[in-house]
Design an enzyme around this catalytic site. Sequence first.
Site, mmCIF file in Angstrom:
data_model
loop_
_atom_site.group_PDB
_atom_site.id
_atom_site.type_symbol
_atom_site.label_atom_id
_atom_site.label_comp_id
_atom_site.label_asym_id
_atom_site.label_seq_id
_atom_site.Cartn_x
_atom_site.Cartn_y
_atom_site.Cartn_z
ATOM 1 C CB CYS A 109 40.557 43.520 38.677
ATOM 2 S SG CYS A 109 39.599 42.081 39.687
ATOM 3 C CB CYS A 111 37.715 46.305 42.564
ATOM 4 S SG CYS A 111 38.770 44.761 42.219
#
Lengths: 209, 219
Positions: free
Chosen positions: A113, A110
């Site tokens: 985040c 990711c």
Amino acid sequence: MSEHDHHHHDHDHSELSETELRVRALESILTEKGYVEAAALDAIVQAYETKIGPHNGARVVAKAWTDPAFKKALLEDASKAVGTLGHVSRVGDHLVAIENTPGRHNMVVCTLCSCYPWEMLGLPPVWYKASPYRSRAVKDPRGVLADFGVSLPKETEIRVWDSTAETRFLVLPMRPAGTEGWSEEQLADLVTRDSMIGTGFPKTPGAPS
Amino acid sequence: MNGVHDMGGMDGFGKVEPEPNEPMFHQEWESRVLAMVRAMGAAGAFNIDASRFYRETLPPQVYLSSSYYKKWLLGLEALLLDKGFISKDDVAAGHSVAPAKSLKHGKFSIADVERIMVRGKFGRAAPAPAKFKAGDRVRAKNIHPATHTRLPRYVRGHVGVVERDHGCHVFPDTAANDAGEHPQWLYTVVFDGRELWGPDSDPTIKVSIDAFEPYLEAI
């Protein structure tokens, strides 16, 4: 200070860091305002510590290795397929299982985040949430794999899945050779967390763990 | 926003350093922060997109130098202050000195814990037919929203192929700003490594993102 705070925080530490003080203060504010029950915060932590973890994902992978119909269902709709396994942690919508093959290796990141399939793998490790992995996984996945001591044949396609929405990805690693006839339980013990993120392989039968 | 949180493709952060036998929390306060974020979100103080946006808006030097749960703490404080759930006086006092504000879903109690162990539902009814289908070539728009977006910079302007259709989901770009869910079609779009990183890139790399329909244009 409430009973709750005494219970949880007053261990042997005579000095608290600035961050610890700030966290305690915020917790006091939220409980005093009646937004949250202090005991509910304890229960959340306890639930994360006991209910979720890579053992859930490992059981799903082991089942897929032994049950072709389940594997097919898993690859078609992982949320639905995992939902049929009563003994595995409940799972949210939009779980996607992606299969490693001799020609293609999948890896999940990711970059924005820290999106991660909590229900299958637990809370993500620090490295997954940190800048080196998030920045490099999409540009230099082979270099990142080398940091894990993992190398793939140079012709193997590497597919990186950047978790940019509320879909969550679970890598279905290849079943290790030499496990013919093994039970689901035996196989689950070979499935590592990293093999389900795509930064590692399952353990090899007979190798020291 | 074009923040430092949007890290895909950046150089210079060094090696990935896995920690053997890593504990779930390195310090007890980390677990309290996680619990507070989950509880206040479930009580209706904010949605997941807003909580991400407040972490992204931390000053870049703070974002880069703070540990993961420190970012969560700072983002949570800022969010609760902005939305009026806590006041500066409360924070200065370390206790509640200002009146409480009502929460959309009421007080978070122990009975609510079980339901938050399963991720929320983000799928929504489709307001319009999907514009794209698997196999379509699309370009990630060259857009630079000043507020929250889930379109990473490294794909903007690049051409990829729609691989999967995930149905309609809450649109983070509006949900993060209390501007409504505005459900949008969501697709997995795959890009060739050389399209993203140039002709010298490893030819065996493919990278996908999950892209909301407004991020994409037909080519």
